[in-house]
Design a protein around this motif. Structure first.
Motif, PDB file in Angstrom:
ATOM      1  N   PHE A 116     -12.884 -38.818  60.700  1.00  0.00           N
ATOM      2  CA  PHE A 116     -12.358 -38.107  59.139  1.00  0.00           C
ATOM      3  C   PHE A 116     -12.502 -37.706  58.625  1.00  0.00           C
ATOM      4  N   ARG A 120     -11.136 -37.592  53.479  1.00  0.00           N
ATOM      5  CA  ARG A 120     -10.014 -38.184  53.601  1.00  0.00           C
ATOM      6  C   ARG A 120     -10.617 -39.551  54.993  1.00  0.00           C
ATOM      7  N   ARG A 121     -10.065 -40.270  54.144  1.00  0.00           N
ATOM      8  CA  ARG A 121     -10.457 -42.173  54.704  1.00  0.00           C
ATOM      9  C   ARG A 121      -9.086 -42.365  54.613  1.00  0.00           C
ATOM     10  N   PHE A 163      -3.666 -44.461  54.035  1.00  0.00           N
ATOM     11  CA  PHE A 163      -4.640 -43.190  53.705  1.00  0.00           C
ATOM     12  C   PHE A 163      -5.095 -42.664  52.391  1.00  0.00           C
ATOM     13  N   GLU A 164      -6.523 -42.187  52.439  1.00  0.00           N
ATOM     14  CA  GLU A 164      -6.633 -41.466  50.946  1.00  0.00           C
ATOM     15  C   GLU A 164      -7.187 -39.942  51.737  1.00  0.00           C
ATOM     16  N   PHE A 165      -6.734 -39.042  50.006  1.00  0.00           N
ATOM     17  CA  PHE A 165      -6.610 -37.684  50.415  1.00  0.00           C
ATOM     18  C   PHE A 165      -7.603 -36.853  49.347  1.00  0.00           C
ATOM     19  N   ALA A 172      -7.901 -38.610  43.758  1.00  0.00           N
ATOM     20  CA  ALA A 172      -7.701 -39.481  45.075  1.00  0.00           C
ATOM     21  C   ALA A 172      -6.402 -39.375  45.123  1.00  0.00           C
ATOM     22  N   GLN A 174      -3.397 -41.761  47.282  1.00  0.00           N
ATOM     23  CA  GLN A 174      -3.477 -42.625  48.310  1.00  0.00           C
ATOM     24  C   GLN A 174      -1.889 -43.067  48.740  1.00  0.00           C
TER      25      GLN A 174
END
Length: 205
Positions: A116, A120-121, A163-165, A172, A174
């Motif tokens: 990613f 991002r994660r 998903f986290e931006f 962040a 989520q």
């Protein structure tokens, strides 16, 4: 039953009291979402014919141990219950339950090492939740009554996939799918537990 809630509150107090000096790894946040709930026997994921739509909102706190492991908790208001048609009379029965919920979860995530980009994660969080009943009502064909014989506390397990931006470097966003499976009966002698699936949006700052 109520001991679960007291333990959860104590955990939150200790966690929040020690996290202040660890600001680099600690984040506060807010979240909100829409959920579909029902009441069903232990082991059943849910009753698709009795879904009730509600919402939830609250504050979240996260402490990150390293790149892949974090602790996440918070306090949320959640609407639960069920909405069904009685088999014989065909009357609509709308059970509305409002809870104050405290989750205690471990969050596992995959970031740049998993491919990613730009912070991002993908994350998965799981752990128990403790809840206290704030209000309980039942509406049958337009007539609403208070439900006074339900248990004050609820206990279950939460699963979250999201998903986290990253936003503005240190913040962040989520987006996650959540599922709460209740383990405790909503009332003594009644084999019926809360089951709730939700779509949530969270902002950590």
């Amino acid at each position: 039953g109520f001991d679960f809630l007291k333990i959860a509150v104590m955990l939150m107090v200790v966690f929040l009291g020690t996290a202040g000096s660890l600001k680099a790894q600690f984040q506060w946040g807010v979240n909100a979402g829409v959920n579909a709930s029902t009441l069903s026997a232990l082991g059943n994921l849910g009753d698709d014919n009795a879904l009730k739509i509600g919402f939830n909102s609250g504050v979240i706190a996260r402490y990150r141990f390293n790149d892949w492991l974090a602790f996440k908790s918070g306090v949320a208001y959640q609407q639960k219950g069920e909405k069904m048609d009685e088999a014989i009379t065909k009357h609509e029965i709308n059970t509305s339950l409002s809870y104050l919920v405290i989750p205690v979860k471990a969050e596992f995530s995959a970031g740049e090492k998993a491919g990613f980009k730009n912070g991002r994660r993908l994350f998965f969080a799981t752990g128990p939740y403790f809840a206290y009943l704030l209000d309980a009502k039942q509406t049958v064909s337009g007539n609403t009554t208070d439900l006074n014989d339900l248990n004050d506390s609820d206990f279950g397990w939460n699963l979250e996939l999201g998903f986290e931006f990253p936003v503005m470097k240190t913040k962040a966003l989520q987006v996650s799918l959540n599922y709460d499976m209740g383990f405790s009966d909503i009332a003594d002698g009644m084999d019926s537990q809360n089951k709730t699936a939700s779509l949530n949006l969270g902002f950590l700052f």
